[in-house]
Design a protein around this motif. Structure first.
Motif, PDB file in Angstrom:
ATOM      1  N   PHE A  98       0.836  -1.207   0.000  1.00  0.00           N
ATOM      2  CA  PHE A  98       0.000   0.000   0.000  1.00  0.00           C
ATOM      3  C   PHE A  98       0.866   1.251   0.000  1.00  0.00           C
ATOM      4  O   PHE A  98       0.566   2.232  -0.688  1.00  0.00           O
ATOM      5  CB  PHE A  98      -0.920  -0.006   1.229  1.00  0.00           C
ATOM      6  N   GLU A  99       1.941   1.197   0.745  1.00  0.00           N
ATOM      7  CA  GLU A  99       2.825   2.364   0.863  1.00  0.00           C
ATOM      8  C   GLU A  99       3.509   2.719  -0.454  1.00  0.00           C
ATOM      9  O   GLU A  99       3.893   3.872  -0.660  1.00  0.00           O
ATOM     10  CB  GLU A  99       3.872   2.093   1.943  1.00  0.00           C
ATOM     11  N   LEU A 124      -8.376   1.928  -7.887  1.00  0.00           N
ATOM     12  CA  LEU A 124      -7.576   1.256  -6.866  1.00  0.00           C
ATOM     13  C   LEU A 124      -8.253  -0.041  -6.443  1.00  0.00           C
ATOM     14  O   LEU A 124      -9.457  -0.070  -6.192  1.00  0.00           O
ATOM     15  CB  LEU A 124      -7.384   2.154  -5.638  1.00  0.00           C
ATOM     16  N   VAL A 125      -7.456  -1.111  -6.354  1.00  0.00           N
ATOM     17  CA  VAL A 125      -7.965  -2.419  -5.944  1.00  0.00           C
ATOM     18  C   VAL A 125      -7.173  -2.927  -4.750  1.00  0.00           C
ATOM     19  O   VAL A 125      -5.943  -3.029  -4.791  1.00  0.00           O
ATOM     20  CB  VAL A 125      -7.850  -3.435  -7.106  1.00  0.00           C
ATOM     21  N   GLY A 126      -7.890  -3.225  -3.667  1.00  0.00           N
ATOM     22  CA  GLY A 126      -7.284  -3.852  -2.501  1.00  0.00           C
ATOM     23  C   GLY A 126      -7.579  -5.341  -2.578  1.00  0.00           C
ATOM     24  O   GLY A 126      -8.726  -5.766  -2.360  1.00  0.00           O
ATOM     25  N   LYS A 143      -8.426   3.766   5.409  1.00  0.00           N
ATOM     26  CA  LYS A 143      -7.136   4.312   4.986  1.00  0.00           C
ATOM     27  C   LYS A 143      -7.026   4.324   3.468  1.00  0.00           C
ATOM     28  O   LYS A 143      -6.525   5.279   2.871  1.00  0.00           O
ATOM     29  CB  LYS A 143      -6.004   3.471   5.587  1.00  0.00           C
ATOM     30  N   ALA A 144      -7.514   3.264   2.843  1.00  0.00           N
ATOM     31  CA  ALA A 144      -7.458   3.172   1.383  1.00  0.00           C
ATOM     32  C   ALA A 144      -8.338   4.246   0.747  1.00  0.00           C
ATOM     33  O   ALA A 144      -7.932   4.897  -0.229  1.00  0.00           O
ATOM     34  CB  ALA A 144      -7.904   1.791   0.930  1.00  0.00           C
ATOM     35  N   ARG A 145      -9.523   4.438   1.297  1.00  0.00           N
ATOM     36  CA  ARG A 145     -10.427   5.434   0.723  1.00  0.00           C
ATOM     37  C   ARG A 145      -9.902   6.856   0.944  1.00  0.00           C
ATOM     38  O   ARG A 145     -10.132   7.741   0.117  1.00  0.00           O
ATOM     39  CB  ARG A 145     -11.834   5.278   1.317  1.00  0.00           C
TER      40      ARG A 145
END
Length: 207
Positions: A98-99, A124-126, A143-145
């Protein structure tokens, strides 16, 4: 007019992220509806194609999987040029993946050199939310959003390439956002049969 004689839009989608986040698995699940834990790391770059229908348009998605290893990143410019959308992938269980999203995002824009970087479409895909019943998850959805919001409200999807969860809708969203890209190319395929699945016809994107 026969559906096979209609114009199709060719869209080039680049899938980026660290090695091991599941880029190849996502692509194979989307295109072939297959999953295998034995996929080998991509060497350089590879691509697959899929025919889909987005609203009233027939679309041929050309999805490029580029190697996550640093030694292949110098190939970026050749593969990124002409892209209509970029799908960034990270592993929700590994914070480092992610970083590095900022690096992938910025390097893509540098190498692809789109006319208007500020509005170029990203998704973006987690991935790998199926692992250990999410107990091993290290990167929160919040955090992703927040990251997506800081980058111009990028659409975000959490997926499982293994289970096929949200894979179709994520790539369909990429196709929809790519259609808004001014670099789309109209091509003509004579006599190619239509292969859009019922799921893809029903799916909608909340982009």
């Amino acid at each position: 007019m026969d559906i096979s004689q209609r114009k199709r839009t060719l869209l080039k989608v680049i899938v980026l992220g660290d090695s091991g986040v599941g880029k190849t698995s996502l692509m194979n699940q989307y295109v072939y509806k297959k999953y295998s834990p034995q996929y080998k790391a991509t060497i350089g770059a590879d691509f697959v194609t899929k025919e889909v229908q987005v609203d009233d348009k027939l679309v041929t998605l050309q999805i490029w999987d580029t190697a996550g290893q640093e030694r292949f990143q110098s190939l970026g410019a050749a593969f990124y040029r002409g892209a209509d959308c970029c799908v960034l992938v990270y592993d929700v269980n590994i914070p480092k993946t992610f970083e590095t999203l900022n690096n992938w995002h910025d390097e893509f824009l540098k190498q692809a050199n789109p006319n208007d970087p500020e509005v170029f479409p990203f998704v973006l895909v987690g991935n790998k939310i199926d692992i250990d019943g999410v107990n091993s998850r290290m990167v929160s959805e919040k955090k992703a959003r927040e990251w997506c919001a800081s980058r111009g409200n990028i659409p975000y999807f959490e997926t499982s390439a293994k289970e096929g969860y949200n894979v179709d809708v994520a790539f369909l969203c990429a196709a929809k956002t790519a259609l808004e890209n001014e670099h789309q190319q109209i091509i003509y395929f004579p006599g190619i049969s239509e292969t859009v699945s019922e799921t893809e016809q029903r799916s909608t994107c909340a982009c």
